[in-house]
Design a protein around this motif. Sequence first.
Motif, PDB file in Angstrom:
ATOM      1  N   GLN A 195      -6.431   3.674   3.705  1.00 41.63           N
ATOM      2  CA  GLN A 195      -6.218   2.225   3.812  1.00 41.63           C
ATOM      3  C   GLN A 195      -4.971   1.929   4.641  1.00 41.63           C
ATOM      4  O   GLN A 195      -4.940   0.974   5.419  1.00 41.63           O
ATOM      5  N   GLU A 224       0.831  -1.210   0.000  1.00 39.15           N
ATOM      6  CA  GLU A 224       0.000   0.000   0.000  1.00 39.15           C
ATOM      7  C   GLU A 224       0.866   1.262   0.000  1.00 39.15           C
ATOM      8  O   GLU A 224       0.552   2.243  -0.673  1.00 39.15           O
ATOM      9  N   GLU A 276      -4.230  -6.636  -4.609  1.00 46.21           N
ATOM     10  CA  GLU A 276      -4.795  -6.182  -3.334  1.00 46.21           C
ATOM     11  C   GLU A 276      -6.061  -6.968  -2.969  1.00 46.21           C
ATOM     12  O   GLU A 276      -6.244  -7.355  -1.809  1.00 46.21           O
ATOM     13  N   ILE A 277      -6.915  -7.189  -3.958  1.00 45.44           N
ATOM     14  CA  ILE A 277      -8.161  -7.920  -3.708  1.00 45.44           C
ATOM     15  C   ILE A 277      -7.833  -9.331  -3.189  1.00 45.44           C
ATOM     16  O   ILE A 277      -8.443  -9.809  -2.228  1.00 45.44           O
ATOM     17  N   GLU A 281      -4.748  -3.673  -8.384  1.00 44.15           N
ATOM     18  CA  GLU A 281      -6.003  -3.884  -7.648  1.00 44.15           C
ATOM     19  C   GLU A 281      -6.265  -5.361  -7.416  1.00 44.15           C
ATOM     20  O   GLU A 281      -6.695  -5.759  -6.332  1.00 44.15           O
ATOM     21  N   HIS A 339      -8.090   7.500  -5.804  1.00 47.19           N
ATOM     22  CA  HIS A 339      -7.631   6.266  -5.167  1.00 47.19           C
ATOM     23  C   HIS A 339      -6.401   6.508  -4.294  1.00 47.19           C
ATOM     24  O   HIS A 339      -6.159   5.780  -3.353  1.00 47.19           O
ATOM     25  N   THR A 365     -11.720  -1.743   3.159  1.00 42.21           N
ATOM     26  CA  THR A 365     -10.685  -1.531   2.137  1.00 42.21           C
ATOM     27  C   THR A 365     -10.945  -2.409   0.918  1.00 42.21           C
ATOM     28  O   THR A 365     -10.860  -1.953  -0.225  1.00 42.21           O
ATOM     29  N   THR A 393      -6.123   5.322  -0.602  1.00 47.78           N
ATOM     30  CA  THR A 393      -4.965   4.515  -0.178  1.00 47.78           C
ATOM     31  C   THR A 393      -4.377   5.054   1.122  1.00 47.78           C
ATOM     32  O   THR A 393      -3.944   4.286   1.985  1.00 47.78           O
ATOM     33  N   THR A 402     -12.681   0.362  -7.261  1.00 47.87           N
ATOM     34  CA  THR A 402     -11.664   0.949  -8.141  1.00 47.87           C
ATOM     35  C   THR A 402     -11.452   0.074  -9.366  1.00 47.87           C
ATOM     36  O   THR A 402     -11.367   0.565 -10.498  1.00 47.87           O
ATOM     37  N   ASP A 403     -11.399  -1.227  -9.133  1.00 48.74           N
ATOM     38  CA  ASP A 403     -11.216  -2.160 -10.244  1.00 48.74           C
ATOM     39  C   ASP A 403     -12.355  -2.027 -11.252  1.00 48.74           C
ATOM     40  O   ASP A 403     -12.122  -1.978 -12.465  1.00 48.74           O
ATOM     41  N   GLU A 437     -11.146  -1.380  -3.080  1.00 44.48           N
ATOM     42  CA  GLU A 437     -10.313  -1.958  -4.144  1.00 44.48           C
ATOM     43  C   GLU A 437     -11.190  -2.500  -5.274  1.00 44.48           C
ATOM     44  O   GLU A 437     -10.915  -2.291  -6.458  1.00 44.48           O
ATOM     45  N   TYR A 480      -6.438  -8.922   0.505  1.00 42.20           N
ATOM     46  CA  TYR A 480      -7.456  -8.559   1.498  1.00 42.20           C
ATOM     47  C   TYR A 480      -8.458  -9.696   1.706  1.00 42.20           C
ATOM     48  O   TYR A 480      -8.894  -9.948   2.836  1.00 42.20           O
TER      49      TYR A 480
END
Length: 163
Positions: free
Chosen positions: A54, A21, A112-113, A109, A47, A138, A51, A145-146, A142, A116
């Motif tokens: 986040q 991050e 991150e997905i 992304e 974003h 969070t 972030t 955003t994706d 993500e 998380y």
Amino acid sequence: MQVKSMNDLFLNTLRDIYYAEKQIYKNLPKMAKAAASPELKQAFEKHRDETEQQIERLELVFEQFGASPRSIRCEAMDGIIAEAKESMGEVEDEAVCDAALIASAQTIEHYEIARYGTLIAWADRLGKKEASKLLGETLEEEKKTDRLLTDLAESKVNQDATA
Ligand SMILES: [Fe+2]
Ligand SMILES: [Fe+2]
């Protein structure tokens, strides 16, 4: 650090995403600067603000595990960001550059997905409800955003890039 328990594994993975991050936070302004489409620029800027929050949420999660926030280098994120920078430098056509930027951002992304999703499942197993909730907030950002990046690519950027 030696991993002896699920708790250790959780913390190590948390340190990985904490590092990731922070790298993303540092690099999103460069991606915003490189973007030609105002909508894409704005998406990256928004974003970046998310972030920042986040990163703060991750610090709260560390707290809930009785640990101080610490990073461990995430080679995967370093690689994804290095690739993004490479494609930013390589592509001359503005619209094609935007398409490349979106591709890189979506790789970020998706990483991150994945992270998380795992952390939430583990926090749930470890009975850390508040941590799970924070990580869930969070994860939703993500995913959003994706989806926004997919919309931008499909509604405009890919057409412009192939015009
Ligand atoms: Fe993030
Ligand atoms: Fe993200």
